[in-house]
Design a protein around this motif. Sequence first.
Motif, PDB file in Angstrom:
ATOM      1  N   ALA A   1      28.354  27.338  79.013  1.00  0.00           N
ATOM      2  CA  ALA A   1      28.565  27.045  77.595  1.00  0.00           C
ATOM      3  C   ALA A   1      29.594  25.943  77.388  1.00  0.00           C
ATOM      4  CB  ALA A   1      29.002  28.317  76.863  1.00  0.00           C
ATOM      5  N   MET A   2      30.600  25.877  78.260  1.00  0.00           N
ATOM      6  CA  MET A   2      31.615  24.840  78.132  1.00  0.00           C
ATOM      7  C   MET A   2      31.020  23.454  78.357  1.00  0.00           C
ATOM      8  SD  MET A   2      34.420  26.240  77.238  1.00  0.00           S
ATOM      9  CE  MET A   2      35.608  24.960  77.598  1.00  0.00           C
ATOM     10  N   ASN A   3      30.104  23.352  79.311  1.00  0.00           N
ATOM     11  CA  ASN A   3      29.457  22.066  79.557  1.00  0.00           C
ATOM     12  C   ASN A   3      28.651  21.617  78.344  1.00  0.00           C
ATOM     13  OD1 ASN A   3      30.510  21.897  82.113  1.00  0.00           O
ATOM     14  ND2 ASN A   3      28.669  22.656  83.145  1.00  0.00           N
ATOM     15  N   LEU A   4      27.986  22.565  77.686  1.00  0.00           N
ATOM     16  CA  LEU A   4      27.237  22.237  76.474  1.00  0.00           C
ATOM     17  C   LEU A   4      28.183  21.725  75.391  1.00  0.00           C
ATOM     18  CD1 LEU A   4      24.805  25.305  76.314  1.00  0.00           C
ATOM     19  CD2 LEU A   4      24.235  22.973  77.006  1.00  0.00           C
ATOM     20  N   SER A   5      29.323  22.354  75.281  1.00  0.00           N
ATOM     21  CA  SER A   5      30.297  21.938  74.273  1.00  0.00           C
ATOM     22  C   SER A   5      30.857  20.554  74.578  1.00  0.00           C
ATOM     23  CB  SER A   5      31.446  22.956  74.206  1.00  0.00           C
ATOM     24  OG  SER A   5      30.966  24.222  73.811  1.00  0.00           O
ATOM     25  N   VAL A   6      31.042  20.266  75.877  1.00  0.00           N
ATOM     26  CA  VAL A   6      31.553  18.944  76.267  1.00  0.00           C
ATOM     27  C   VAL A   6      30.593  17.844  75.837  1.00  0.00           C
ATOM     28  CG1 VAL A   6      32.002  17.442  78.244  1.00  0.00           C
ATOM     29  CG2 VAL A   6      33.010  19.716  78.167  1.00  0.00           C
ATOM     30  N   VAL A   7      29.314  18.005  76.158  1.00  0.00           N
ATOM     31  CA  VAL A   7      28.330  16.979  75.799  1.00  0.00           C
ATOM     32  C   VAL A   7      28.249  16.835  74.284  1.00  0.00           C
ATOM     33  CG1 VAL A   7      25.900  16.322  75.907  1.00  0.00           C
ATOM     34  CG2 VAL A   7      27.003  17.334  77.907  1.00  0.00           C
ATOM     35  N   GLU A   8      28.246  17.947  73.590  1.00  0.00           N
ATOM     36  CA  GLU A   8      28.177  17.902  72.132  1.00  0.00           C
ATOM     37  C   GLU A   8      29.405  17.193  71.555  1.00  0.00           C
ATOM     38  OE1 GLU A   8      26.957  20.976  68.579  1.00  0.00           O
ATOM     39  OE2 GLU A   8      28.366  21.686  70.115  1.00  0.00           O
ATOM     40  N   GLY A   9      30.571  17.476  72.099  1.00  0.00           N
ATOM     41  CA  GLY A   9      31.792  16.837  71.624  1.00  0.00           C
ATOM     42  C   GLY A   9      31.826  15.348  71.909  1.00  0.00           C
ATOM     43  N   LEU A  10      31.353  14.957  73.096  1.00  0.00           N
ATOM     44  CA  LEU A  10      31.348  13.539  73.464  1.00  0.00           C
ATOM     45  C   LEU A  10      30.413  12.719  72.577  1.00  0.00           C
ATOM     46  CD1 LEU A  10      31.323  13.801  77.376  1.00  0.00           C
ATOM     47  CD2 LEU A  10      33.263  13.184  75.919  1.00  0.00           C
ATOM     48  N   LEU A  11      29.374  13.354  72.056  1.00  0.00           N
ATOM     49  CA  LEU A  11      28.376  12.639  71.252  1.00  0.00           C
ATOM     50  C   LEU A  11      28.581  12.825  69.752  1.00  0.00           C
ATOM     51  CD1 LEU A  11      25.142  13.395  73.338  1.00  0.00           C
ATOM     52  CD2 LEU A  11      26.485  11.290  73.311  1.00  0.00           C
ATOM     53  N   LYS A  12      29.661  13.497  69.374  1.00  0.00           N
ATOM     54  CA  LYS A  12      29.858  13.831  67.959  1.00  0.00           C
ATOM     55  C   LYS A  12      29.854  12.585  67.076  1.00  0.00           C
ATOM     56  CE  LYS A  12      33.880  15.388  66.677  1.00  0.00           C
ATOM     57  NZ  LYS A  12      35.016  16.329  66.484  1.00  0.00           N
ATOM     58  N   ASN A  13      30.569  11.536  67.490  1.00  0.00           N
ATOM     59  CA  ASN A  13      30.698  10.349  66.650  1.00  0.00           C
ATOM     60  C   ASN A  13      29.426   9.504  66.596  1.00  0.00           C
ATOM     61  OD1 ASN A  13      33.336  10.954  65.980  1.00  0.00           O
ATOM     62  ND2 ASN A  13      34.192   9.796  67.704  1.00  0.00           N
ATOM     63  N   THR A  14      28.458   9.787  67.465  1.00  0.00           N
ATOM     64  CA  THR A  14      27.195   9.038  67.425  1.00  0.00           C
ATOM     65  C   THR A  14      26.267   9.563  66.339  1.00  0.00           C
ATOM     66  OG1 THR A  14      26.028  10.483  68.982  1.00  0.00           O
ATOM     67  CG2 THR A  14      27.338   8.693  69.926  1.00  0.00           C
TER      68      THR A  14
END
Length: 711
Positions: free
Chosen positions: A450-463
């Motif tokens: 779940a943490m990995n999913l959150s990382v990807v989601e967070g990294l792409l938030k501004n896109t």
Amino acid sequence: MIGYILSVVLLVVAVILGVSLSKVNKENAKLQNELASEQGRANANEARRRELEEAQQQRENSHGEYVKVAVQGILNQDVGAVLVVSDKDEIIFFNNEFEQLFPNIRILRNIADQKEIQQLFKEEEYVSEELSKIYEIRTEKLEEAEKFSGRFIWLVDITGHYKTNKKLQELKEMADAANKAKTNFLANMSHEIRTPINTVLGMDEIILRETSESATRGYAENIREAGTTLLSIVNDLLDFSKIECGKMEILPVEYEVANLLTETINMIEIKAANKHLEFIPVVAEDIPYLLFGDEIRIKQIIINLLTNAVKYTKEGSVVLKVSWKEAGDSSIQLIVSVTDTGIGIKEEDMDRLFVSFERIEEERNRNIEGTGLGISITKQLLELMGSSLSVRSEYGVGSTFSFVLKQGIRDRKPIGKFREKYAYKKEKYKQFRTTFVAPNARILVVDDNAMNLSVVEGLLKNTQIQVDKAGGGAQALELCKENQYDIIFMDHMMPYMDGIETTKKLKEENGELNKETPVIVLTANAVSGAREMYLQKGFVDYMSKPIQGKRLEEKILEYLPQDKYVLVEYDEIEKNFYQNLWKEVADDIRSEYDFKYLDIPSAVESAEGDKECFRFLLESFRDNEEKNRSDIEKSFEAEDYKNYTIFVHALKSTSKMIGANELSEDAKALETAGKEENISYIKANHEEAMTMYTNVVQEIRNYFEATKDSE
């Protein structure tokens, strides 16, 4: 009476003797017959022996001295069992060793009489079960004009070699099994270690993006530094495995030298500052802007050398020098050296420097982190790219590590004032900026963590991209039945249904909705051969964890349809910075001389605002004019339009670089005509282009003459 008895006795004796003599005579006659029979057999054997000897003599006599010489030559080589036959398969000669293998050879006239011998000429090995030996079969033709033609074979005992080879094969299989076990261990270790590192660094990057509080940023920077160090140790082990297995890939691409050096310096400067060392980059300003080579490995090599220099230097400085020299029309020799004022290396320790897992003066350097692989990997990477690592060191004074690496040229425009450009980039490095926005795009990320999913989601938030998340393969397949995605990012190692099985079902059993959707694997399995394996399993691409925001955005842009995203054009500060700088330089140059044939703003842009670089470009154009003009004129006069096209192509590029736009266009038109074999156009416009060439060079000479006092 006595006389009568005596007579009877004598008669009886006579009878007995008669009978005995008769028996003896019979026995004697029988013995004589047996002796005669044995003698007959002996005579027959002797006759057969003489017959065989005569046959052998006839063989030798019939084929002359050539066979004798050839056979003697064979015997002198001590090659084992030998057989010589004629071209009609008649037996000419055999030695004792051959007769031991085939005892009935003496009674044969032709090898066709025994299939086992005839088969020897068709095989490569012969096994004698009776002697428990293995022979290698070698054959050769014998010919001497019209005197003789035939062939011979010899059987070489390789039993000892065979046993040795068998043992070696067993050892090889054991080594292969151990190597496979090691590779599997590295894959598992890679996954188990890199996965949590991915989470730590990913969350840390999100903190750095979103916080402006200085103390928090400081903590986050320390986390990134420690995480990057841990990751580098893991990567060293994995790279060592790749090189050891011979599966390290060298992948050349176009790259910007300034960007490569900027990223390298950014990583090292903090380490040097933490040890209060002076870090001095000295970069030649005329290095071509765009090169062709393995950017990732070159950066890795330079970082390894700089990291080692910082590690083993307690006080003083670390100097990075980057220069170049020509290596042909389309390539250069990139020259890189790293000099430190560190502890140096003893002469007797030089040979240990490149030994894997070996650390020099372990007792003295016990507090210095590392695996002892960095220099060894650097040396082997350079060798893979056709270069080598040179070392000069004085114990207690310092060391210099250097290499020269051939690189292709894609754009000769110089990098310009590197330090000024680096200083500006260092300031903006602290501020993350998204490269695109894609509110209408939709991607799916599949990972059991779940943490990995959150990382990807967070990294792409501004896109602004729409991110759906699935915690496993089954959930991913359900989402894919209901939604169409532009890209799917799939983790490899997941319980119950891993990424490979999920992707296979998605493509084969899950309907048409996402059958053509590109699936990119996200994995910590970074060992050699992983990329090829994933491509074979149906993935379109491969990303190694930990995932970095910049790389993730680049990968999305590579596979996202162009109508789904908009590039962010907001760097007005950077544009204004360079435009104002370059305008000032161009105005200064134009105040010195009134140019007619050169567009000074274009030339200053090529020099990236560096007046000295601008002058260097003009000097280079002027100084190479004689040779370049000679090449063009000679090929034109010889009607060698193939090379003529090549020469005017070079003139087009160099003219553009110095702002001689009209000459560049003339050369471009001649190049196009050459490619299209429009000879009439070349003949009609050649002189005009050469006149313009003369005018440009003369203007450059006039400029230097007018400004020689200001140099």
